[in-house]
Design a protein around this motif. Structure first.
Motif, mmCIF file in Angstrom:
data_model
loop_
_atom_site.group_PDB
_atom_site.id
_atom_site.type_symbol
_atom_site.label_atom_id
_atom_site.label_comp_id
_atom_site.label_asym_id
_atom_site.label_seq_id
_atom_site.Cartn_x
_atom_site.Cartn_y
_atom_site.Cartn_z
ATOM 1 N N THR A 74 41.228 -35.700 -54.924
ATOM 2 C CA THR A 74 41.707 -35.260 -53.614
ATOM 3 C C THR A 74 41.804 -36.445 -52.666
ATOM 4 O OG1 THR A 74 39.498 -34.795 -52.719
ATOM 5 C CG2 THR A 74 40.599 -33.011 -53.919
ATOM 6 N N TRP A 75 42.506 -36.215 -51.558
ATOM 7 C CA TRP A 75 42.604 -37.183 -50.474
ATOM 8 C C TRP A 75 42.046 -36.529 -49.220
ATOM 9 C CZ3 TRP A 75 44.745 -42.130 -51.041
ATOM 10 C CH2 TRP A 75 45.372 -42.382 -52.266
ATOM 11 N N VAL A 76 41.348 -37.313 -48.425
ATOM 12 C CA VAL A 76 40.769 -36.808 -47.183
ATOM 13 C C VAL A 76 41.520 -37.437 -46.018
ATOM 14 C CG1 VAL A 76 38.675 -36.552 -45.808
ATOM 15 C CG2 VAL A 76 38.524 -36.582 -48.320
ATOM 16 N N LEU A 77 42.152 -36.595 -45.187
ATOM 17 C CA LEU A 77 42.987 -37.061 -44.085
ATOM 18 C C LEU A 77 42.235 -36.980 -42.764
ATOM 19 C CD1 LEU A 77 45.087 -36.538 -46.357
ATOM 20 C CD2 LEU A 77 46.694 -35.842 -44.560
ATOM 21 N N GLU A 78 42.306 -38.058 -42.008
ATOM 22 C CA GLU A 78 41.693 -38.130 -40.678
ATOM 23 C C GLU A 78 42.691 -38.751 -39.704
ATOM 24 O OE1 GLU A 78 38.646 -37.209 -39.717
ATOM 25 O OE2 GLU A 78 37.554 -36.913 -41.602
ATOM 26 N N THR A 136 46.782 -42.532 -38.749
ATOM 27 C CA THR A 136 46.209 -41.439 -39.534
ATOM 28 C C THR A 136 45.956 -41.939 -40.949
ATOM 29 O OG1 THR A 136 47.286 -39.712 -38.233
ATOM 30 C CG2 THR A 136 46.632 -39.132 -40.463
ATOM 31 N N ARG A 137 44.742 -41.727 -41.446
ATOM 32 C CA ARG A 137 44.329 -42.344 -42.706
ATOM 33 C C ARG A 137 44.032 -41.286 -43.760
ATOM 34 N NH1 ARG A 137 43.239 -47.281 -44.198
ATOM 35 N NH2 ARG A 137 43.551 -47.995 -42.050
ATOM 36 N N ALA A 138 44.382 -41.607 -44.986
ATOM 37 C CA ALA A 138 44.046 -40.780 -46.135
ATOM 38 C C ALA A 138 43.226 -41.617 -47.114
ATOM 39 C CB ALA A 138 45.301 -40.252 -46.818
ATOM 40 N N ALA A 195 53.012 -40.366 -48.478
ATOM 41 C CA ALA A 195 53.431 -39.037 -48.015
ATOM 42 C C ALA A 195 52.646 -37.947 -48.741
ATOM 43 C CB ALA A 195 54.923 -38.845 -48.246
ATOM 44 N N PHE A 196 52.322 -36.885 -48.008
ATOM 45 C CA PHE A 196 51.583 -35.754 -48.568
ATOM 46 C C PHE A 196 52.204 -34.444 -48.093
ATOM 47 C CE2 PHE A 196 48.615 -39.262 -48.197
ATOM 48 C CZ PHE A 196 47.955 -39.255 -49.417
ATOM 49 N N LEU A 197 52.105 -33.425 -48.938
ATOM 50 C CA LEU A 197 52.505 -32.068 -48.565
ATOM 51 C C LEU A 197 51.232 -31.278 -48.264
ATOM 52 C CD1 LEU A 197 54.831 -29.992 -48.307
ATOM 53 C CD2 LEU A 197 54.364 -29.358 -50.696
ATOM 54 N N VAL A 198 51.028 -30.945 -46.986
ATOM 55 C CA VAL A 198 49.781 -30.327 -46.534
ATOM 56 C C VAL A 198 50.032 -28.877 -46.127
ATOM 57 C CG1 VAL A 198 47.900 -30.459 -44.863
ATOM 58 C CG2 VAL A 198 48.973 -32.567 -45.709
ATOM 59 N N PRO A 199 49.254 -27.928 -46.650
ATOM 60 C CA PRO A 199 49.410 -26.528 -46.216
ATOM 61 C C PRO A 199 49.107 -26.381 -44.730
ATOM 62 C CG PRO A 199 48.074 -26.683 -48.214
ATOM 63 C CD PRO A 199 48.226 -28.075 -47.695
ATOM 64 N N ARG A 258 41.335 -31.932 -46.717
ATOM 65 C CA ARG A 258 41.397 -32.318 -48.128
ATOM 66 C C ARG A 258 42.709 -31.834 -48.744
ATOM 67 N NH1 ARG A 258 37.258 -34.371 -50.971
ATOM 68 N NH2 ARG A 258 35.327 -34.751 -49.794
ATOM 69 N N VAL A 259 43.373 -32.759 -49.420
ATOM 70 C CA VAL A 259 44.652 -32.470 -50.057
ATOM 71 C C VAL A 259 44.576 -32.935 -51.505
ATOM 72 C CG1 VAL A 259 47.133 -32.867 -50.002
ATOM 73 C CG2 VAL A 259 45.836 -32.817 -47.864
ATOM 74 N N ASP A 260 44.924 -32.059 -52.426
ATOM 75 C CA ASP A 260 44.919 -32.431 -53.841
ATOM 76 C C ASP A 260 45.903 -33.570 -54.099
ATOM 77 O OD1 ASP A 260 43.071 -30.474 -54.386
ATOM 78 O OD2 ASP A 260 44.553 -29.007 -55.073
ATOM 79 N N ASP A 261 45.541 -34.435 -55.045
ATOM 80 C CA ASP A 261 46.436 -35.528 -55.400
ATOM 81 C C ASP A 261 47.775 -34.993 -55.913
ATOM 82 O OD1 ASP A 261 46.863 -38.447 -55.777
ATOM 83 O OD2 ASP A 261 47.035 -37.870 -57.887
ATOM 84 N N ALA A 262 47.771 -33.757 -56.424
ATOM 85 C CA ALA A 262 49.011 -33.143 -56.893
ATOM 86 C C ALA A 262 49.989 -32.890 -55.751
ATOM 87 C CB ALA A 262 48.707 -31.826 -57.608
ATOM 88 N N ARG A 263 49.510 -32.996 -54.515
ATOM 89 C CA ARG A 263 50.376 -32.815 -53.348
ATOM 90 C C ARG A 263 50.786 -34.160 -52.735
ATOM 91 N NH1 ARG A 263 50.952 -28.080 -50.356
ATOM 92 N NH2 ARG A 263 50.189 -26.203 -51.399
ATOM 93 N N ARG A 264 50.433 -35.243 -53.383
ATOM 94 C CA ARG A 264 50.935 -36.545 -52.944
ATOM 95 C C ARG A 264 52.390 -36.654 -53.366
ATOM 96 N NH1 ARG A 264 51.284 -40.635 -56.242
ATOM 97 N NH2 ARG A 264 49.544 -39.883 -57.517
ATOM 98 N N ILE A 265 53.264 -37.034 -52.449
ATOM 99 C CA ILE A 265 54.694 -37.126 -52.736
ATOM 100 C C ILE A 265 55.064 -38.573 -53.006
ATOM 101 C CG2 ILE A 265 57.016 -36.669 -51.876
ATOM 102 C CD1 ILE A 265 55.783 -34.609 -49.976
ATOM 103 N N GLY A 266 55.625 -38.835 -54.175
ATOM 104 C CA GLY A 266 55.989 -40.195 -54.538
ATOM 105 C C GLY A 266 54.769 -41.020 -54.883
ATOM 106 N N GLU A 267 54.974 -42.322 -54.995
ATOM 107 C CA GLU A 267 53.881 -43.219 -55.350
ATOM 108 C C GLU A 267 53.065 -43.573 -54.116
ATOM 109 O OE1 GLU A 267 53.163 -44.022 -58.424
ATOM 110 O OE2 GLU A 267 54.901 -42.898 -59.166
ATOM 111 N N GLU A 268 51.825 -43.967 -54.356
ATOM 112 C CA GLU A 268 50.989 -44.447 -53.260
ATOM 113 C C GLU A 268 51.647 -45.689 -52.638
ATOM 114 O OE1 GLU A 268 46.426 -46.088 -52.495
ATOM 115 O OE2 GLU A 268 46.933 -45.074 -54.382
ATOM 116 N N GLY A 269 51.761 -45.700 -51.329
ATOM 117 C CA GLY A 269 52.395 -46.803 -50.629
ATOM 118 C C GLY A 269 53.900 -46.687 -50.469
ATOM 119 N N GLN A 270 54.485 -45.619 -50.991
ATOM 120 C CA GLN A 270 55.933 -45.429 -50.927
ATOM 121 C C GLN A 270 56.359 -44.639 -49.693
ATOM 122 O OE1 GLN A 270 57.510 -43.219 -54.292
ATOM 123 N NE2 GLN A 270 59.634 -43.840 -53.910
ATOM 124 N N GLY A 271 55.397 -44.205 -48.889
ATOM 125 C CA GLY A 271 55.677 -43.259 -47.828
ATOM 126 C C GLY A 271 56.638 -43.730 -46.756
#
Length: 394
Positions: free
Chosen positions: A156-160, A148-150, A191-195, A226-239
């Motif tokens: 924003t981030w686009v998740l597929e 699964t890619r963002a 990691a992302f927090l997605v509604p 689409r997920v706002d960058d404000a919903r990214r949890i931690g740093e990019e690559g830290q997931g």
């Protein structure tokens, strides 16, 4: 009290008067509101959403998290015993609370101060329910192989992609999602927090499982979500690190649930063997059956001691990864043995749906699989004992 009188409360060592009052509340809810309808609702495949709302209102969906964001500020030693009580009444509820707690972990542990203030109160005490989205159709145990890619698009981030085996799939209000934002491997995951109602997020029909029919497990499809960058949890690559940290705690939740199911099976076996008579006496008086009951009780006590010991390490801020793997491995294997023996002790009745023993046996099996199969737990333990394997054997 005799075994025929029904389930007997487990004697627990709770650290505070507050914890003892909490456990009394949990037992009351379990006995009055969960256990009586468990068999009927499981047979009908009914998810007890009202029960989770009741648990949320009572503060039982937020126990191990800080008070400042609506948590219960309880140590894991207490929280896990609550899970055990709930799982003994109905695994769909106990496991559901464990999964919800797992879904909150990433934000609570790695989110920014602003993120925690904005999202955690509703997640912990607002009647909402979470899902944890790590596994995929082609990457279960190999979590680092997720696809699964963002892709970032401005702010924003686009998740597929597709997530699989998601507890609460299709009914969750929020999802903690692990997605690939970089190269293959563990370092390219975020990691992302997605509604739960995000546009482009859909659920497949629930899986048809051998147990826990009341708990929906489904694939989730992310089609341009689409997920706002404000919903990214931690740093990019830290997931990936975030995911592993959550799973250590989640495995203790599974261990506690397994002990709860095993305890329920033992209680059922005790009641049946005390009330059933053959050859002029209770079947509980036959030595062969008494030895089975003794072995069942011993495995339960050992499992409970193991998960509580791991919880105390966690509460003390010490590394508990090895002990969490051991607890998950031992408790879930023990639950499978105990529930199988319970069916045997009930004889032909144990094979019918008129008694809950067969349901406990079917439910116990999944606990050996979820949140890292027991083969994976053995790999984790062995790595701590002997180091990483040197290479493939020829």
């Amino acid at each position: 009290m005799t075994p025929a009188d029904g389930p007997r409360p487990v004697e627990r060592r709770l650290p505070t008067e507050e914890a003892r009052d909490l456990m009394a509340l949990v037992r009351e809810i379990a006995e009055r509101e969960i256990r009586p309808s468990a068999a009927e609702e499981e047979e009908a495949g009914t998810f007890p959403r009202a029960t989770f709302e009741r648990l949320s209102a009572a503060g039982l969906l937020s126990l191990p998290y800080p008070e400042e964001h609506g948590g219960g500020a309880q140590p894991y030693e207490v929280y896990l015993q609550v899970l055990e009580e709930l799982a003994a009444a109905r695994l769909t509820v106990g496991l559901g609370v464990s999964v919800h707690t797992l879904a909150c972990h990433a934000l609570a542990a790695f989110g920014s101060k602003e993120q925690r203030a904005e999202y955690l109160p509703a997640m912990l005490g607002g009647g909402t329910l979470g899902a944890y989205c790590l596994s995929e159709p082609t990457s279960g145990s190999d979590a680092a192989g997720l696809r699964t890619r963002a892709v970032q698009d401005g702010d924003t981030w686009v998740l597929e992609g597709t997530k699989a085996w998601i507890t609460h799939g299709g009914i969750a209000d929020f999802c903690t999602v692990l997605a690939r934002t970089g190269p293959d491997g563990s370092r390219g995951i975020t990691a992302f927090l997605v509604p739960g109602d995000a546009s482009g997020l859909t659920a497949a029909p629930p899986e048809r499982k051998m147990g826990m029919a009341g708990s929906p497990t489904a694939q989730l499809h992310f089609d341009g979500v689409r997920v706002d960058d404000a919903r990214r949890i931690g740093e990019e690559g830290q997931g990936f690190g975030i995911a592993l940290a959550a799973l250590d705690s989640g495995r203790l939740g599974i261990a506690a649930c397994a002990v709860g199911v095993a305890q329920a099976a033992l209680d059922e076996a005790l009641a049946f063997t005390a009330g059933r008579r053959q050859f002029g006496r209770r079947i509980a008086d036959f030595q062969g059956l008494r030895f089975m009951l003794a072995d069942m009780a011993t495995q339960i006590e050992a499992g409970r001691a193991l998960y509580l010991a791991a919880a105390r390490l966690r509460d003390a801020g010490q590394d508990f990864t090895r002990q969490a793997a051991m607890a998950k491995l031992f408790c879930t294997d023990a639950a499978m043995r105990v529930t199988t023996d319970a069916v045997q002790l009930l004889g032909g009745y144990g094979y019918t749906t008129d008694f809950p023993a067969e349901r406990y046996m079917r439910e116990a099996k999944v606990l050996q699989i979820v949140e890292g199969t027991n083969q994976i737990q053995r790999m984790v333990i062995a790595r701590y004992l002997a180091g990483p394997p040197a290479g493939r054997m020829s």
